[in-house]
Scaffold this active site. Structure first.
Site, PDB file in Angstrom:
ATOM      1  N   GLN A 167       0.795  -1.225   0.000  1.00  0.00           N
ATOM      2  CA  GLN A 167       0.000   0.000   0.000  1.00  0.00           C
ATOM      3  C   GLN A 167       0.829   1.277   0.000  1.00  0.00           C
ATOM      4  O   GLN A 167       0.426   2.273  -0.591  1.00  0.00           O
ATOM      5  CB  GLN A 167      -0.933  -0.012   1.218  1.00  0.00           C
ATOM      6  CG  GLN A 167      -1.953   1.098   1.210  1.00  0.00           C
ATOM      7  CD  GLN A 167      -3.136   0.747   2.068  1.00  0.00           C
ATOM      8  OE1 GLN A 167      -3.978  -0.045   1.691  1.00  0.00           O
ATOM      9  NE2 GLN A 167      -3.201   1.314   3.245  1.00  0.00           N
ATOM     10  N   GLU A 209      -3.075   9.871  -0.415  1.00  0.00           N
ATOM     11  CA  GLU A 209      -2.138  10.471   0.534  1.00  0.00           C
ATOM     12  C   GLU A 209      -1.068  11.315  -0.150  1.00  0.00           C
ATOM     13  O   GLU A 209      -0.055  11.655   0.445  1.00  0.00           O
ATOM     14  CB  GLU A 209      -1.522   9.380   1.406  1.00  0.00           C
ATOM     15  CG  GLU A 209      -2.608   8.650   2.185  1.00  0.00           C
ATOM     16  CD  GLU A 209      -2.092   7.618   3.163  1.00  0.00           C
ATOM     17  OE1 GLU A 209      -0.873   7.395   3.201  1.00  0.00           O
ATOM     18  OE2 GLU A 209      -2.923   7.044   3.882  1.00  0.00           O
ATOM     19  N   ASP A 246       4.418   0.062   4.059  1.00  0.00           N
ATOM     20  CA  ASP A 246       3.197  -0.413   4.719  1.00  0.00           C
ATOM     21  C   ASP A 246       2.565  -1.423   3.777  1.00  0.00           C
ATOM     22  O   ASP A 246       2.064  -1.069   2.713  1.00  0.00           O
ATOM     23  CB  ASP A 246       2.233   0.752   4.987  1.00  0.00           C
ATOM     24  CG  ASP A 246       0.880   0.276   5.529  1.00  0.00           C
ATOM     25  OD1 ASP A 246       0.756  -0.923   5.858  1.00  0.00           O
ATOM     26  OD2 ASP A 246      -0.047   1.098   5.615  1.00  0.00           O
ATOM     27  N   GLU A 290       5.312  -2.078   8.025  1.00  0.00           N
ATOM     28  CA  GLU A 290       4.056  -2.008   8.770  1.00  0.00           C
ATOM     29  C   GLU A 290       3.089  -3.074   8.258  1.00  0.00           C
ATOM     30  O   GLU A 290       3.030  -3.323   7.055  1.00  0.00           O
ATOM     31  CB  GLU A 290       3.473  -0.606   8.560  1.00  0.00           C
ATOM     32  CG  GLU A 290       2.153  -0.337   9.219  1.00  0.00           C
ATOM     33  CD  GLU A 290       1.619   1.036   8.833  1.00  0.00           C
ATOM     34  OE1 GLU A 290       0.386   1.166   8.746  1.00  0.00           O
ATOM     35  OE2 GLU A 290       2.422   1.958   8.591  1.00  0.00           O
ATOM     36  N   ASP A 317      -0.380  -1.839  12.809  1.00  0.00           N
ATOM     37  CA  ASP A 317      -1.446  -0.854  12.596  1.00  0.00           C
ATOM     38  C   ASP A 317      -2.791  -1.557  12.743  1.00  0.00           C
ATOM     39  O   ASP A 317      -3.384  -1.562  13.812  1.00  0.00           O
ATOM     40  CB  ASP A 317      -1.284  -0.207  11.219  1.00  0.00           C
ATOM     41  CG  ASP A 317      -2.472   0.683  10.839  1.00  0.00           C
ATOM     42  OD1 ASP A 317      -3.221   1.095  11.742  1.00  0.00           O
ATOM     43  OD2 ASP A 317      -2.653   0.973   9.638  1.00  0.00           O
ATOM     44  N   LYS A 342      -3.152   5.922  15.690  1.00  0.00           N
ATOM     45  CA  LYS A 342      -4.179   6.671  14.965  1.00  0.00           C
ATOM     46  C   LYS A 342      -5.293   7.004  15.950  1.00  0.00           C
ATOM     47  O   LYS A 342      -5.968   6.103  16.447  1.00  0.00           O
ATOM     48  CB  LYS A 342      -4.734   5.832  13.809  1.00  0.00           C
ATOM     49  CG  LYS A 342      -3.737   5.597  12.678  1.00  0.00           C
ATOM     50  CD  LYS A 342      -4.313   4.625  11.655  1.00  0.00           C
ATOM     51  CE  LYS A 342      -3.443   4.536  10.408  1.00  0.00           C
ATOM     52  NZ  LYS A 342      -3.901   3.442   9.511  1.00  0.00           N
ATOM     53  N   ARG A 371      -4.778   9.531   8.641  1.00  0.00           N
ATOM     54  CA  ARG A 371      -5.574   8.536   7.928  1.00  0.00           C
ATOM     55  C   ARG A 371      -5.632   8.957   6.458  1.00  0.00           C
ATOM     56  O   ARG A 371      -5.320  10.084   6.119  1.00  0.00           O
ATOM     57  CB  ARG A 371      -7.011   8.460   8.473  1.00  0.00           C
ATOM     58  CG  ARG A 371      -7.171   8.030   9.907  1.00  0.00           C
ATOM     59  CD  ARG A 371      -6.504   6.722  10.293  1.00  0.00           C
ATOM     60  NE  ARG A 371      -6.889   5.517   9.589  1.00  0.00           N
ATOM     61  CZ  ARG A 371      -7.622   4.519  10.104  1.00  0.00           C
ATOM     62  NH1 ARG A 371      -8.093   4.611  11.330  1.00  0.00           N
ATOM     63  NH2 ARG A 371      -7.863   3.422   9.415  1.00  0.00           N
ATOM     64  N   SER A 372      -6.086   8.041   5.602  1.00  0.00           N
ATOM     65  CA  SER A 372      -6.138   8.397   4.179  1.00  0.00           C
ATOM     66  C   SER A 372      -7.204   9.457   3.906  1.00  0.00           C
ATOM     67  O   SER A 372      -7.081  10.248   2.979  1.00  0.00           O
ATOM     68  CB  SER A 372      -6.350   7.166   3.310  1.00  0.00           C
ATOM     69  OG  SER A 372      -7.405   6.395   3.806  1.00  0.00           O
ATOM     70  N   LYS A 393       3.837   9.783  10.414  1.00  0.00           N
ATOM     71  CA  LYS A 393       3.476   9.322   9.078  1.00  0.00           C
ATOM     72  C   LYS A 393       2.300  10.176   8.626  1.00  0.00           C
ATOM     73  O   LYS A 393       1.203  10.046   9.160  1.00  0.00           O
ATOM     74  CB  LYS A 393       3.098   7.842   9.187  1.00  0.00           C
ATOM     75  CG  LYS A 393       2.730   7.187   7.897  1.00  0.00           C
ATOM     76  CD  LYS A 393       2.411   5.723   8.173  1.00  0.00           C
ATOM     77  CE  LYS A 393       1.610   5.174   7.026  1.00  0.00           C
ATOM     78  NZ  LYS A 393       1.204   3.806   7.220  1.00  0.00           N
TER      79      LYS A 393
END
Length: 432
Positions: A167, A209, A246, A290, A317, A342, A371-372, A393
């Site tokens: 990702q 992102e 990730d 991740e 995560d 998060k 977050r996205s 991040k």
């Protein structure tokens, strides 16, 4: 001066054009805090619930009027007159009133927006920046550091429409002396990467992102083009800049196997996929991975930690979802060695601080994350500095929802100077 006199909730729009919850907390003396809840695309199954309306006639069912109603109704009534400086008390009132394990009654999006707005209002009442107030709430007053960014410059998986399984492919400017320099280095590599991709006739459209989402032939090819861009920018890969990934492996976990489209739809066992990743770490200076396996594959994670845990940072995560109960179990079983933090996975500032503390006490690192689906809210920058977490991040070098956090870090570093060192490589597990 810090008594809550008014609470307002509203529906606003996030970076994906979906609604999210924004809250304002007003105090005596005219102090106001405002914050918005972010939203994820690849989500862990054990995350706190993001309450959506489900009314298909509005926002394709993604409206948040129920969550906003909770802010303006029961939450507001419960915290009016309370002291905003008592963050743990305010959060406890909301969590107890919701009454569910996963905040499904009011929605984690409602509770979190109020929790963060409350912290901002309290900081204003105390006449201090948010990061300073967070450090006090964290029991570490005056202890700060600037985080090493993990910059997601190539997007795949759920964040992009391409054939890359992993990702996120990220760079970490570990050789920088300041966060401002780290951001400059990231920006330069990002622009050189565009040139590299264009030179290969590839697409330079960006994903959720802000990273590029080219149609690459394999996952290794993503690392190769980044290596080329780092060199073109005049930096040494492995010394000035290291790599991170990730996998978000839950997204390609099917019937007990890891099926990678970018590897010709090959199906890997947990052990095989661990060794696939290990090979990549031998070819490139990847210092952090991740979610290298599915969130439920704890036996696989134990194996992966045994194989890779002494060499690199293994971040949980979807695995840990910022939840102290799950993290505690992971620590006891020797699963991973780092946690992604998060806010909205757990749904309040108090619980977020507890997860960071538990991780650090166990010798795990904590990586503060966006977050996205984001907004212009830059609270995570203050969280990273105020807890001296060490890593952040928050996407790539494009899209104002990502850049807002980097700009806030630049401002904080300017204000704190030498009180907030940028420790580079030392912040990453296994790299000190």
């Amino acid at each position: 001066m810090s008594k809550i006199v008014k609470v307002i909730g509203r529906e606003i729009i996030d970076s994906r054009g979906n609604p999210t919850v924004e809250a304002e907390v007003h105090l005596e003396g005219g102090f106001v805090g405002m914050a918005a809840a972010p939203s994820g695309a690849s989500t862990g199954s054990r995350e706190a619930l993001e309450l959506r309306d489900g009314d298909k006639s509005r926002f394709l069912g993604k409206g948040v009027t129920k969550a906003v109603g909770a802010v303006n109704g029961p939450i507001a009534q419960a915290i009016l007159g309370k002291d905003a400086k008592d963050q743990a008390g305010i959060d406890k009132i909301m969590i107890d009133l919701d009454g569910t394990e996963n905040k499904s009654n009011f929605g984690a999006n409602a509770i979190l927006a109020v929790s963060l707005a409350n912290a901002k209002a309290a900081a204003a009442a105390k006449g201090m920046p948010l990061y300073e107030h967070i450090a006090e709430l964290n029991g570490t007053p005056g202890k700060y550091s600037m985080p090493v960014p993990m910059m997601n410059i190539i997007n795949g998986g759920e964040h992009a429409d391409n054939n890359v399984d992993i990702q996120e492919f990220m760079i970490q400017p570990v050789g920088a002396k300041t966060v401002k320099e780290a951001i400059r280095m990231g920006s330069e590599v990002f622009h050189h990467l565009a040139k590299v991709l264009k030179g290969k006739g590839m697409n330079t459209a960006v994903g959720d992102e802000g990273g590029y989402a080219p149609n690459l032939g394999s996952n290794a090819e993503a690392l190769a083009v980044i290596a080329e861009a780092v060199k073109a920018a005049g930096y040494e890969l492995g010394k000035d800049i290291t790599l991170a990934m990730d996998c978000a492996a839950s997204e390609f976990y099917k019937d007990g196997k890891y099926v990678l489209a970018g590897e010709g739809n090959k199906a890997f066992t947990s052990e095989e996929f661990t060794h696939f990743l290990e090979e990549l770490t031998k070819q490139y200076p990847i210092v952090s991975i991740e979610d290298g396996l599915d969130e439920s594959d704890w036996d696989g994670f134990a194996y992966q930690t045994k194989v890779l845990g002494d060499k690199i940072q293994l971040v949980g995560d979807d695995l840990f979802v910022t939840n102290t109960k799950i993290l505690k179990e992971g620590i006891e079983k020797g699963i991973a060695n780092s946690i992604l933090i998060k806010f909205n996975q757990i749904g309040s500032l108090t619980e977020t601080l507890a997860a960071i503390k538990m991780a650090k006490d166990a010798g795990y690192t904590a990586v503060i994350s966006h977050r996205s689906g984001e907004t212009e809210d830059a609270t995570i920058a203050d969280l990273a500095v105020g807890t001296a977490a060490g890593q952040i991040k928050t996407g790539s070098m494009s899209r104002s929802d990502r850049v807002a956090k980097y700009n806030q870090l630049i401002r904080i570093e300017e204000a704190l100077g030498e009180k907030a060192p940028y420790n580079g490589r030392k912040e990453i597990k296994g790299q000190a």
